[in-house]
Write a protein that holds these residues in place. Structure first.
Motif, short mmCIF file in Angstrom:
data_model
loop_
_atom_site.label_atom_id
_atom_site.label_comp_id
_atom_site.label_asym_id
_atom_site.label_seq_id
_atom_site.Cartn_x
_atom_site.Cartn_y
_atom_site.Cartn_z
N PRO A 99 41.47 36.77 36.44
CA PRO A 99 40.39 37.74 36.38
C PRO A 99 40.31 38.59 37.73
N VAL A 100 39.96 39.92 37.64
CA VAL A 100 39.89 40.51 38.89
C VAL A 100 38.46 41.05 39.24
N SER A 101 38.21 40.75 40.55
CA SER A 101 37.12 41.23 40.92
C SER A 101 36.93 42.66 41.20
N ALA A 102 35.97 43.58 40.73
CA ALA A 102 35.83 44.63 40.94
C ALA A 102 34.42 45.39 41.01
N LEU A 140 36.58 41.18 35.78
CA LEU A 140 37.30 41.87 34.51
C LEU A 140 38.56 41.11 34.22
N ASP A 141 38.77 40.80 33.07
CA ASP A 141 39.90 40.27 32.57
C ASP A 141 40.94 41.17 32.52
N PRO A 142 42.44 40.79 33.04
CA PRO A 142 43.23 41.56 32.92
C PRO A 142 44.01 41.65 31.51
N PRO A 143 44.72 42.76 31.22
CA PRO A 143 45.27 43.82 31.93
C PRO A 143 44.14 44.94 32.13
#
Length: 102
Positions: free
Chosen positions: A42-45, A54-57
């Motif tokens: 998961p990407v911190s945003a 948020l889960d990629p993509p």
């Protein structure tokens, strides 16, 4: 953008001060209709100033005419006042830059 040393930083500042930052050799610019970010986790945003994971993509696309910006009359007057205040500043910096680089 790549700034490798103090000379690059000075050049970048000089170009930016005369509104010509795109002439800096370390400036990179491109366009695309879509940007996809893929990751193994998961990407911190930040969304509208709020933290999110948020889960990629992650898929970003351009949607013409989606964003509208409206300015008050006061904002328009302030912009005009600042333009008058700084009128000619770019010419001064440009002249100084041409003298310094001869």
């Amino acid at each position: 953008m790549e700034v490798e040393n103090a000379a690059d930083a000075a050049a970048l500042l000089s170009f930016d001060s005369v509104g010509q930052v795109k002439r800096f050799h370390g400036w990179f610019e491109w366009t695309a209709d879509e940007l996809v970010i893929d990751a193994d986790h998961p990407v911190s945003a930040g969304i509208d100033g709020e933290a999110a994971v948020l889960d990629p993509p992650l898929r970003f696309t351009i949607q013409p005419a989606v964003l509208r910006v409206r300015l008050t009359q006061d904002a328009a007057r302030e912009r005009a006042r600042r333009a008058l205040l700084h009128e000619g500043a770019a010419d001064v910096f440009s002249n100084l830059w041409s003298v310094a680089t001869r």
